[in-house]
Design a protein around this motif. Structure first.
Motif, PDB file in Angstrom:
ATOM      1  N   ALA A   1       0.825  -1.213   0.000  1.00 13.57           N
ATOM      2  CA  ALA A   1       0.000   0.000   0.000  1.00 13.57           C
ATOM      3  C   ALA A   1       0.853   1.254   0.000  1.00 13.57           C
ATOM      4  O   ALA A   1       1.982   1.264   0.508  1.00 13.57           O
TER       5      ALA A   1
ATOM      6  N   GLU B   1       1.739   5.167   1.163  1.00  8.20           N
ATOM      7  CA  GLU B   1       1.901   5.668   2.531  1.00  8.20           C
ATOM      8  C   GLU B   1       0.586   6.157   3.134  1.00  8.20           C
ATOM      9  O   GLU B   1       0.323   5.960   4.325  1.00  8.20           O
TER      10      GLU B   1
ATOM     11  N   ASN C   1      -2.340   5.036   2.846  1.00  5.43           N
ATOM     12  CA  ASN C   1      -3.319   3.990   3.165  1.00  5.43           C
ATOM     13  C   ASN C   1      -2.847   2.977   4.199  1.00  5.43           C
ATOM     14  O   ASN C   1      -3.670   2.222   4.727  1.00  5.43           O
ATOM     15  N   GLN C   2      -1.571   2.931   4.488  1.00  9.64           N
ATOM     16  CA  GLN C   2      -1.042   1.835   5.297  1.00  9.64           C
ATOM     17  C   GLN C   2      -1.665   1.754   6.695  1.00  9.64           C
ATOM     18  O   GLN C   2      -2.149   0.697   7.122  1.00  9.64           O
ATOM     19  N   GLU C   3      -1.697   2.850   7.416  1.00  4.66           N
ATOM     20  CA  GLU C   3      -2.206   2.829   8.780  1.00  4.66           C
ATOM     21  C   GLU C   3      -3.715   2.584   8.812  1.00  4.66           C
ATOM     22  O   GLU C   3      -4.213   1.818   9.632  1.00  4.66           O
TER      23      GLU C   3
ATOM     24  N   LYS D   1      -4.481  -1.109   8.103  1.00  9.80           N
ATOM     25  CA  LYS D   1      -4.235  -1.939   9.279  1.00  9.80           C
ATOM     26  C   LYS D   1      -5.346  -1.786  10.309  1.00  9.80           C
ATOM     27  O   LYS D   1      -5.905  -2.777  10.816  1.00  9.80           O
TER      28      LYS D   1
ATOM     29  N   ILE E   1       1.855  -5.712   5.900  1.00 11.49           N
ATOM     30  CA  ILE E   1       1.675  -4.562   5.015  1.00 11.49           C
ATOM     31  C   ILE E   1       3.047  -4.049   4.600  1.00 11.49           C
ATOM     32  O   ILE E   1       3.911  -3.801   5.441  1.00 11.49           O
ATOM     33  N   HIS E   2       3.240  -3.883   3.290  1.00 10.42           N
ATOM     34  CA  HIS E   2       4.501  -3.405   2.725  1.00 10.42           C
ATOM     35  C   HIS E   2       4.287  -2.068   2.034  1.00 10.42           C
ATOM     36  O   HIS E   2       3.216  -1.818   1.480  1.00 10.42           O
ATOM     37  N   PRO E   3       5.306  -1.231   2.002  1.00  8.96           N
ATOM     38  CA  PRO E   3       5.212   0.009   1.215  1.00  8.96           C
ATOM     39  C   PRO E   3       5.378  -0.276  -0.268  1.00  8.96           C
ATOM     40  O   PRO E   3       5.985  -1.277  -0.664  1.00  8.96           O
TER      41      PRO E   3
END
Length: 361
Positions: free
Chosen positions: A88, A90, A92-94, A97, A115-117
């Protein structure tokens, strides 16, 4: 057959507890390609941690809700433990999760995820890959090196919804022979309406091309094949002729290496092309629709009301004890309102006689 080539002795694992969630930090010491930083991410693990089916998806831009519906659909019909591998941007990552962690305990107990950048090659070439076709769509091409700790996975676009257990798709890994590195469904079933056979200006997997929305990927074999070494030369040679981005590049590779591809039946990538004129996915008529693909935005626009109705029913559904029964009834009820369209008529007929669904009706 999925078979890991990574040994536990080649990694350091640090386990800590955070709010009843097991977080596993894995520091890989494998010889990564120079462009990559060693993965020092987190695996959020629940339940007993037994063997899992691995599902990968890429999220960029304004697709968070759609991605969550896709992941939810995988959970609804599956009886197995699932492991989501999510790449995802940056922004959307948090949120991604946190939204997953809000799911019910009964669902989380059969789930783990990491989850990976987003990661593309450095420099101007990386910028080209990121912008080719839809935002970040080409990320899937680089999964073999980005996910060096993963042996095999099923990749899905975020506009795909599972309508039957994902383990039935995973089982196709065991049908692939030693030469197969991936599995895809045909782009078309009908020569009269096929896109690649009529319009493509580059090589493609014959006779009608393949669609990349659902893809089984044996990453270990793809790395051995040196998959990523083909990408840049293909981009340079065919860039001006590519229309469908990474899907065209995949078609070009398998045009020259047909022995490397296993062809999945069309019910695992059922799209409007299969029903908008006539019913052309004959295996779906026999086996049912297993995964529905809302490409060209049909989950959200008004071009295919049947596809939009299925997505709406799935997106409004909350996990509970009678999960299969309720979603099946919702989908069937929604489809009845679209039988005035070709896809609505064909899908209603298919879903009404699906043996798997009859068990829960």
């Amino acid at each position: 057959m999925p078979q890991s080539s990574i040994k536990d002795s080649n990694e350091e694992t640090i386990i800590s507890r955070q709010r009843n969630v097991t977080v596993v930090n894995k520091i890989k010491i494998h010889p990564f390609p120079k462009r990559l930083v060693k993965y020092d991410g987190k695996v959020y693990r629940f339940g007993n941690g037994t063997e899992e089916i691995k599902i990968a998806a890429v999220l960029c831009g304004e697709r968070l809700n759609q991605t969550l519906v896709t992941l939810k659909s995988a959970q609804i019909f599956s009886k197995q433990n699932l492991h989501f591998i999510l790449v995802a941007d940056e922004n959307n990552q948090e949120n991604l999760k946190n939204r997953i962690l809000q799911w019910s305990e009964s669902i989380l107990n059969r789930l783990s995820f990491e989850i990976h950048p987003i990661s593309f090659p450095n420099g101007t070439e990386g910028d080209e890959w990121k912008k080719l076709f839809k935002l970040c769509a080409c990320q899937r091409l680089f999964l073999p090196s980005l996910l060096y700790h993963i042996d095999s996975l099923m990749y899905i676009d975020t506009d795909v919804l599972f309508m039957q257990p994902v383990e039935d798709l995973w089982h196709y890994f065991y049908k692939m022979n030693d030469s197969h590195i991936a599995a895809l469904s045909p782009e078309h079933e009908d020569f009269a309406t096929g896109w690649y056979n009529r319009f493509a200006r580059h090589p493609y997997y014959e006779p009608l091309g393949v669609n990349s929305g659902v893809m089984l990927m044996n990453l270990t074999k793809m790395r051995k094949f040196q998959w990523e070494k083909y990408l840049s030369p293909i981009m340079k040679e065919y860039k001006l002729n590519i229309v469908w981005g990474d899907q065209d590049i995949i078609n070009i590779i398998f045009h020259f290496h047909t022995e490397k591809l296993y062809v999945l039946p069309c019910e695992w990538n059922y799209r409007p092309d299969h029903c908008m004129y006539s019913s052309v996915c004959k295996t779906a008529e026999q086996n049912g629709v297993a995964a529905i693909h809302g490409n060209r935005g049909v989950f959200h626009n008004n071009k295919q009301p049947a596809f939009k109705a299925i997505y709406k029913a799935m997106s409004q559904f909350d996990f509970d004890e009678d999960i299969q029964f309720k979603i099946i009834e919702q989908v069937k009820s929604s489809l009845k309102k679209t039988v005035n369209t070709n896809c609505g008529k064909h899908l209603s007929a298919i879903f009404s006689k699906m043996e798997y669904w009859k068990k829960y009706s």
